[in-house]
Each structure stands twice: as C-alpha cells, then as structure tokens.
Design an enzyme around this catalytic site. Structure first.
Site, PDB file in Angstrom:
ATOM      1  CG  HIS A   1      -2.222  -0.756   0.904  1.00 25.83           C
ATOM      2  ND1 HIS A   1      -2.290  -2.124   0.946  1.00 25.83           N
ATOM      3  CD2 HIS A   1      -3.456  -0.327   0.546  1.00 25.83           C
ATOM      4  CE1 HIS A   1      -3.521  -2.514   0.641  1.00 25.83           C
ATOM      5  NE2 HIS A   1      -4.240  -1.434   0.386  1.00 25.83           N
TER       6      HIS A   1
ATOM      7  CE  LYS B   1      -6.037 -10.073  12.129  1.00 23.61           C
ATOM      8  NZ  LYS B   1      -5.333 -11.132  12.789  1.00 23.61           N
TER       9      LYS B   1
END
Length: 173
Positions: free
Chosen positions: A36, A101
């Site tokens: 990222h 998650k």
C-alpha cells in the site's frame, strides 16, 4: 450463503448487506502495508500502477509459499485498520472493495458509500482454509516485497462476511 463471482460490479455491491455470508470466486489481489505504501508512492509520482484497480478486490494478506501440489500456502487476513489511510483514495480510484479482519475507520465507511463498494471480513486464524480456496497465485507487482508483494489470486468459494456495505451497514456497530 450468497455466491459472488468477481469482478465486483456496482449492481452486486448494491445487493449486499452487512452480515451477509458470501462465497467469493474469481480474481482478487493481495496487498499488505508495504504494498500500500508503494501504491501510494506510485500515485503521488503520477506513475501508472502495474495492475488494474477498477472493480478489483484487495485482500489484506500475504500468501505463504505453496506446498507441492498446492497453489498457495496459508493466506490469512491481516488487520485492516492498518490500511485505513490508503483505502479511501483507492476506493475513489475505482477499487470495488477489500477483504481483511477487524473494523475500518469512518473515512473508509464514507468512501465505501460514496463509491458503492464493500468491505468483507475474513476470519483471523483461518489462513489454511483460505489457502485451500486459492486455485492459482501469481506475483504481479513489487516482487522485492516478498510476501507483501501484490499477488493475483484465483479463488473459488472463498468464505467471507460483508462487514461494511455501501449503504452504511456495519457489523462492528
């Protein structure tokens, strides 16, 4: 249980509600923190990304090496909140959704709504289960990042839950 075939279209996203259990089949990309950061650098420098974001799903995971006869090793989700600062910009660029998650921040929720996108939750500790759903795996970008590189995965019946939908639904609230 809903069956979902990727790429994720806006029409599909509109039909999903927070709490829906889904089995995902199709192509997903993996990207963790380091990937990222590199993606953000490419965008800031005006460089073209080496993969398509439009309608894609990014799984916040890094696949482990495959055992003989397998497409991938264990491939469990990482904590999604670590991508909170990156997700809104990627969603605004056409990303269809993410899998990870844990809860994501309010800015991500707004970006999901604004872009008719979806955040799916995967179960932490179930990496072997997710590895078994992977039918093929190929490193497509940032190979130097090793397990944090971007991989293209072909998955079949990858189990997840709609955690945050495009209408503001959120299983964490």
């Amino acid at each position: 249980m809903k069956k979902l075939t990727l790429p994720l279209t806006k029409q599909q996203a509109m039909q999903l509600r927070a709490g829906d259990s889904v089995l995902i089949s199709g192509t997903i990309l993996t990207a963790r923190d380091c990937a990222h950061k590199r993606i953000a650098e490419y965008i800031a420098e005006g460089k073209e990304l080496p993969f398509e974001l439009k309608d894609a799903i990014i799984y916040y995971a890094g696949p482990c090496p495959a055992k003989p006869g397998m497409a991938s090793g264990s491939c469990g989700p990482t904590t999604s909140a670590r991508m909170d600062s990156f997700a809104p910009a990627l969603l605004d660029m056409g990303l269809g959704g993410m899998i990870g998650k844990g809860e994501m921040c309010r800015e991500v929720a707004k970006a999901l709504e604004r872009n008719t996108a979806v955040y799916f939750a995967a179960i932490g500790g179930a990496g072997a289960l997710y590895g078994n759903a992977i039918k093929s795996s190929e490193c497509i970008a940032f190979e130097d990042l090793l397990s944090e590189a971007v991989y293209r995965l072909e998955v079949e019946d990858f189990p997840a839950v709609v955690a945050m939908d495009c209408r503001g639904g959120n299983i964490y609230r």
